[in-house]
Every structure is written in C-alpha cells, then in structure tokens.
Design an enzyme around this catalytic site. Sequence first.
Site, PDB file in Angstrom:
ATOM      1  N   HIS A   1      36.589  36.923  38.266  1.00 19.15           N
ATOM      2  CA  HIS A   1      35.789  36.441  39.297  1.00 19.15           C
ATOM      3  C   HIS A   1      35.039  35.124  38.836  1.00 19.15           C
ATOM      4  CE1 HIS A   1      33.236  36.372  42.720  1.00 19.15           C
ATOM      5  NE2 HIS A   1      32.812  37.634  42.827  1.00 19.15           N
TER       6      HIS A   1
ATOM      7  N   ARG B   1      27.787  39.287  49.193  1.00 18.15           N
ATOM      8  CA  ARG B   1      27.234  38.231  48.508  1.00 18.15           C
ATOM      9  C   ARG B   1      28.299  37.217  48.365  1.00 18.15           C
ATOM     10  NH1 ARG B   1      24.541  42.125  47.210  1.00 18.15           N
ATOM     11  NH2 ARG B   1      26.400  43.220  46.762  1.00 18.15           N
ATOM     12  N   THR B   2      29.462  37.377  47.875  1.00 20.62           N
ATOM     13  CA  THR B   2      30.402  36.051  47.829  1.00 20.62           C
ATOM     14  C   THR B   2      30.897  35.747  48.855  1.00 20.62           C
ATOM     15  OG1 THR B   2      31.136  37.407  45.590  1.00 20.62           O
ATOM     16  CG2 THR B   2      32.648  35.786  46.420  1.00 20.62           C
TER      17      THR B   2
ATOM     18  N   ARG C   1      39.732  36.439  47.994  1.00 17.43           N
ATOM     19  CA  ARG C   1      39.682  37.786  47.287  1.00 17.43           C
ATOM     20  C   ARG C   1      40.771  38.780  47.535  1.00 17.43           C
ATOM     21  NH1 ARG C   1      33.996  41.190  46.753  1.00 17.43           N
ATOM     22  NH2 ARG C   1      33.675  39.231  45.390  1.00 17.43           N
TER      23      ARG C   1
ATOM     24  N   LYS D   1      50.809  43.807  60.017  1.00 20.44           N
ATOM     25  CA  LYS D   1      52.070  43.733  60.407  1.00 20.44           C
ATOM     26  C   LYS D   1      53.049  43.496  59.244  1.00 20.44           C
ATOM     27  CE  LYS D   1      50.720  41.166  64.537  1.00 20.44           C
ATOM     28  NZ  LYS D   1      50.605  39.910  65.102  1.00 20.44           N
TER      29      LYS D   1
END
Lengths: 296, 155
Positions: free
Chosen positions: A126, A48-49, A98, A77
């Site tokens: 959040h 959703r986000t 995120r 890496k």
Amino acid sequence: MEDVISAYDFSRDQYLEIFSLADEILKGRKIKMKEKIIAEAFFEPSTRTALSFSAAAQRLGMNVIGFSSQEGTSVVKGENLADTIRMMENYSDCIVIRHKFDGAAKFAAEVSSKPVINAGDGKHEHPTQTLVDLYTIFKTFNTIDGLNFGLIGDLRYARTVNSLLRGLTRFKPKSVYLISPPPLKARKEILRELNYEYVELNSPYDVLHDLDVVYVTRIQKERFPDEVEYEKVKESYTIDEKIVNSMRKGSIILHPLPRVNEIDRKIDVSPHAKYFYQASLAVPIRQALFVKILGE
Amino acid sequence: MENGLIVTKIKDGTVIDHIPAGRALAVLKILGIKGNEGNRVALVMNVDSHRIGKKDIVKIEERVINNVESELITLIAPNATINIIRNYEVAEKRKLRIPDIVVGILKCQNPLCITNNDPEGISKFSSVSKVPIVLKCDYCDTELTEDDVLRQILS
C-alpha cells in the site's frame, strides 16, 4: 514517474519532492489539472484511501469516475481484472486500484498504458499509505533519518507494514523494532531485502522509551486463512495508558486506520496520538502524487 | 561407466549428467518422458561421482532438449551438465545456469496471488538466490525454494 505499485517505486529524492510539493499545497498553492480524469477501481472496501484520492483529484479540478465495490460492475458477470482495466484505461488518464489479490496492481499496470496507482493489493503493498506515513513523520521531526521506529501489531498480513519497511530503505532509520505476537511476525521475504538493521520483539516495553515513532496496525482479520488462527491472536496487544506513559517526550503514535481495539480511545487526546493528523495529510500528499504522475 | 554399470553410448540425442541422486525421475517428468514415446532412454541412479558424491544420469536417444527444458532442469539439478550428441560425438555442451527469470512454468504458491486468479495471469519468478535456489514471485513476493520447485514438478 509512471506507475506506483510498490514503496520501492519512489527514490529518496522523489519522496522528498512529493513532501515538498504537499507542503506547498498545504500553504495554499493552487494547481489545476482540469482536463484529467481519474478512474478509481476499488474492488475492496475503503474509507480513507478512496475518499482522500477522490478529494485530492477534485481539489486539483480533475474528474473522478469509478466504483467503490465490484457490485454493480461487470465483474459480477464474470469479467476478469484485465478486461476491466482495459475499459478503464480508455476512459481515464490514471487508474487507482484496490484489490483483494496480491499483485493485482502490478498486473493491472502491465495491462494498462495509463499510469496505475496501487491503493492496496491484498496483503502485499500500500505504497501511498507509506507516503502518508513518512510525510507525517517528516512534518513532525523534519527528518526520517536517525529516528527509532517501533512497528507494533500484525506485521504479517498488514500491507502498510510491507510498504513502510520498503519505504524506509530510502532513508537511514537509526533502529527499527518489529513488535508482534510470534504468529504475526513480518514476512521473511520482505525482511531479507532491507538495508537497515531491525530487531524482532514480542513486547514493546524494553524499547518504548527509545522510540520516536510507534506505528500500530490492526490485526487484519480479513486476511487470515482461518477464523481459529485469528481468534488465537485477536486483542493480543493494545496501546493503552501504561504504554503511552512509557513513551519518550515528543514521540508519536501513528496508525494507518481503521483501528478496532488496538489503540485505547483514551489515548486519542494524548499529545503522542498523531493518527488523525496523519489521516488529514492523505489529501495533500495524494494531490502532490497526482501532480508528479500526471504533470501540471 | 562408474561402478561397472554399463550403459552404451548413444548415437544421437541428449546426455544429462551430474543430476543430484534421486532426481532422475523428476528430470524425466520435466521432459515429459513417460516411456511410450519410442525413444530409447537410459536411466542410471545413485552412482558415485567425484564432483557431487552420488549422482543420476539420463540418456535419451533421438531427442535434443530445448533451452526451456534445460532451464527447468537447472532448477532441480543446478550442477547438471547437458551434452547434445550427434553421431556418437559431443556436438554441443550446454552451458547451464539458473535462469534470472522463470516465466509461465511454475505456479505461485500463494493462492491469493493474482497469477492464480485471473485467466490472463502468467506466473513470473525472479531468482533471488542461486545457492540454495530461491525464486520470488514478481507479483506477490512469495518465495519458492528448490524443494517447492521439485514438489511442483513431481506433482
């Protein structure tokens, strides 16, 4: 408005301005920001986000670059977060991040000269989910002040809970009940700073009839320090017909989603169930946020 | 000196008084004093104090401690006094206060805090309570108590 790292980054007026702009967007107001580029740095999974941020940017005519997992990036890496952010700030006007580590968004914001939006940092915060949550409540009740809230579930590891509790400090909730199994109680560091009264409970039954908003969270399996602790509390609560039948008329059930088993799917058709409506508001509210941060 | 323990005056250096009893060794640890630096050091432990009951005292010759060291000492000895001595006289009384912000000295106890996971991460704590001392990580909100600070310094 610059970075959005915490639900504290919005004043009451800013919350209301964003809600108002989202309302205008829902009513058909067209805003175009064609020259802008949004960089999405999703080091952790999201449905959703990530999608709603992308959809919001595209509805505003902006371009979206970025990644939805660290596979395929130079992180595998060994590139550190700071260097990754330095690259992304060169290529974009705003970074949406995120990350699994607590505080990663604040750290990224210190590295980047471009605005950074926290789309979830570990078990910490959040804040844009709080925008969605509070906007849904505001649209339903036409106020946030004076309502009774029950937050049910994993209050310890759910970042949406920390942000919602902080966001509510900008309003005047009548009462806030924190309902969870004892091992999943809300973090004391967060509770200590709240400017409203709250009550911690193990069971919702004594207060259900008083609640206007029942906010349910998933047990955050991925944040538990070990599997044994998770096994002890998994499926320790479910919003089922018995609970819903005790709720007052007009009250709503919200959930930041995804859900697992904490809301019985039979409840989805109940007039109380507003979690899919809540998810639908994620796009206009994030459009409004982009406009506030980047300007029209 | 109280209780008949005699420690002579120092000519030049630093005297740290009113350290909570038993924490003088932690103060030496903060100052990186292992005993082989050549400075004369006097350590007095568990003497009576009108102000705090029992206390420790540390005297170090030929060394003036800096402000960062002073701040760190306040985290484990909030009521300590630090006097800088020159030619047997108190040349400077350091006004000690618990710092509002502590950068780069302590470690966040949350293993998933970004400051423990990025090579450029630098810990930063804000003091949310001075009595008792509580420091809060600026990145992840995890708190450190006075005991946590003491444990980190002694580890």
